[in-house]
Design an enzyme around this catalytic site. Structure first.
Site, short mmCIF file in Angstrom:
data_model
loop_
_atom_site.label_atom_id
_atom_site.label_comp_id
_atom_site.label_asym_id
_atom_site.label_seq_id
_atom_site.Cartn_x
_atom_site.Cartn_y
_atom_site.Cartn_z
N GLN A 256 6.94 27.08 15.50
CA GLN A 256 6.64 27.48 14.13
C GLN A 256 7.16 26.41 13.18
O GLN A 256 8.26 25.91 13.35
CB GLN A 256 7.32 28.82 13.85
CG GLN A 256 7.04 29.43 12.50
CD GLN A 256 7.68 30.82 12.39
OE1 GLN A 256 7.65 31.61 13.33
NE2 GLN A 256 8.26 31.12 11.25
N ASP A 257 6.34 26.04 12.20
CA ASP A 257 6.76 25.14 11.12
C ASP A 257 6.88 25.97 9.85
O ASP A 257 6.01 26.79 9.56
CB ASP A 257 5.73 24.03 10.88
CG ASP A 257 5.86 22.88 11.87
OD1 ASP A 257 6.67 22.97 12.80
OD2 ASP A 257 5.13 21.88 11.71
N ASN A 258 7.96 25.75 9.11
CA ASN A 258 8.20 26.48 7.86
C ASN A 258 8.38 25.49 6.73
O ASN A 258 8.82 24.36 6.94
CB ASN A 258 9.46 27.35 7.99
CG ASN A 258 9.35 28.37 9.09
OD1 ASN A 258 8.31 29.00 9.26
ND2 ASN A 258 10.40 28.52 9.87
N ASP B 256 20.81 37.24 0.40
CA ASP B 256 21.83 36.23 0.67
C ASP B 256 23.15 36.54 -0.03
O ASP B 256 24.21 36.10 0.42
CB ASP B 256 21.33 34.84 0.28
CG ASP B 256 20.31 34.28 1.27
OD1 ASP B 256 20.10 34.91 2.34
OD2 ASP B 256 19.72 33.23 0.98
N TYR C 71 10.88 22.64 8.03
CA TYR C 71 11.63 22.70 9.28
C TYR C 71 10.80 23.30 10.40
O TYR C 71 9.92 24.13 10.18
CB TYR C 71 12.95 23.43 9.12
CG TYR C 71 12.90 24.84 8.57
CD1 TYR C 71 13.10 25.93 9.40
CD2 TYR C 71 12.69 25.06 7.22
CE1 TYR C 71 13.10 27.22 8.89
CE2 TYR C 71 12.69 26.35 6.70
CZ TYR C 71 12.89 27.42 7.54
OH TYR C 71 12.87 28.69 7.03
N HIS D 96 22.79 28.31 9.17
CA HIS D 96 22.23 27.19 8.42
C HIS D 96 21.89 27.59 6.99
O HIS D 96 21.43 28.70 6.74
CB HIS D 96 20.96 26.69 9.13
CG HIS D 96 20.18 25.71 8.33
ND1 HIS D 96 19.00 26.03 7.71
CD2 HIS D 96 20.44 24.42 8.04
CE1 HIS D 96 18.55 24.95 7.07
NE2 HIS D 96 19.40 23.97 7.25
N ARG E 276 0.81 -1.22 0.00
CA ARG E 276 0.00 0.00 0.00
C ARG E 276 0.84 1.26 0.00
O ARG E 276 0.37 2.34 -0.34
CB ARG E 276 -0.91 0.03 1.23
CG ARG E 276 -1.89 -1.12 1.31
CD ARG E 276 -2.55 -1.18 2.67
NE ARG E 276 -1.52 -1.44 3.69
CZ ARG E 276 -1.65 -1.14 4.98
NH1 ARG E 276 -2.74 -0.55 5.41
NH2 ARG E 276 -0.69 -1.41 5.84
N HIS F 171 21.84 31.29 7.17
CA HIS F 171 20.99 32.14 8.00
C HIS F 171 21.07 31.76 9.48
O HIS F 171 21.29 30.61 9.81
CB HIS F 171 19.51 31.99 7.59
CG HIS F 171 19.25 32.32 6.16
ND1 HIS F 171 18.29 31.65 5.43
CD2 HIS F 171 19.80 33.23 5.33
CE1 HIS F 171 18.26 32.14 4.20
NE2 HIS F 171 19.17 33.10 4.11
N LYS G 38 16.64 24.35 15.09
CA LYS G 38 15.84 23.89 13.95
C LYS G 38 15.90 22.38 13.83
O LYS G 38 16.92 21.76 14.13
CB LYS G 38 16.38 24.48 12.64
CG LYS G 38 16.34 25.98 12.55
CD LYS G 38 16.97 26.48 11.26
CE LYS G 38 16.95 27.99 11.18
NZ LYS G 38 17.61 28.48 9.97
#
Length: 190
Positions: free
Chosen positions: A47-49, A170, A132, A119, A23, A62, A72
């Protein structure tokens, strides 16, 4: 879940067990109790990103300065990336060193990055969906970065520079030697 410590204190990968049959598969991708047991202390993700990127997109390096620093837990839902964490903790025996880990939907590895690391990642597949969790909210005034091409870091991003795509922000980050790190090394208990 399998935890594997990396060479930089506090960094480790998590590989969840996957159970498959005709399955498809089932995998438990996050267990707070197991993570906290590994860390030796409580953590609260707030927080989820998620980001979706094309091949060659490089996001990073970053970090957020205290008091809005973030730990993270990162993973790839689809595709393949080279994920990089750089130790920026003053007094750390590995200050300025980096760890590079390939994360993919195939190997299902996750990377835990504690506070005090910069990171970034680059997409190696045609596309990648990256997710993340962070333990502190995004704070624009505390948003910081280090140059992706800092010669002292010597990161091999696995793609030629002309294949890379970075944001204007960046492209303007300073070298590590030009920042004043606001992080102090405290040896982890994990």
């Amino acid at each position: 879940m399998t935890f594997e410590d990396l060479a930089l204190d506090g960094l480790f990968t998590i590989t969840p067990k996957t159970f498959g049959d005709q399955r498809g598969y089932f995998s438990e991708t996050f267990r707070l109790d197991l993570l906290e047991s590994k860390l030796g202390h409580a953590i609260q993700f707030v927080q989820d990103n998620e980001s979706f990127s094309q091949k060659g997109v490089l996001r990073g390096l970053h970090y957020q300065a205290p008091p809005f620093a973030q730990a993270k837990l990162v993973r790839v839902i689809s595709g393949r990336v080279l994920d990089v964490a750089v130790d920026i903790r003053q007094g750390s025996p590995t200050f300025g060193m980096r760890a590079c880990v390939e994360l993919s939907s195939r190997n299902r590895k996750q990377l835990f990055i504690p506070r005090g690391f910069a990171h970034g990642f680059v997409v190696l597949s045609e596309q990648a969906l990256f997710q993340y969790k962070v333990d502190n909210y995004y704070a624009p005034d505390h948003d910081r970065g280090i140059a992706w091409n800092d010669p002292d870091l010597g990161i091999d991003w696995k793609l030629a520079p002309e294949q890379l795509h970075l944001s204007d922000k960046d492209l303007r980050h300073p070298f590590l030697k030009d920042i004043e790190s606001e992080f102090t090394y405290i040896e982890s208990t994990s």
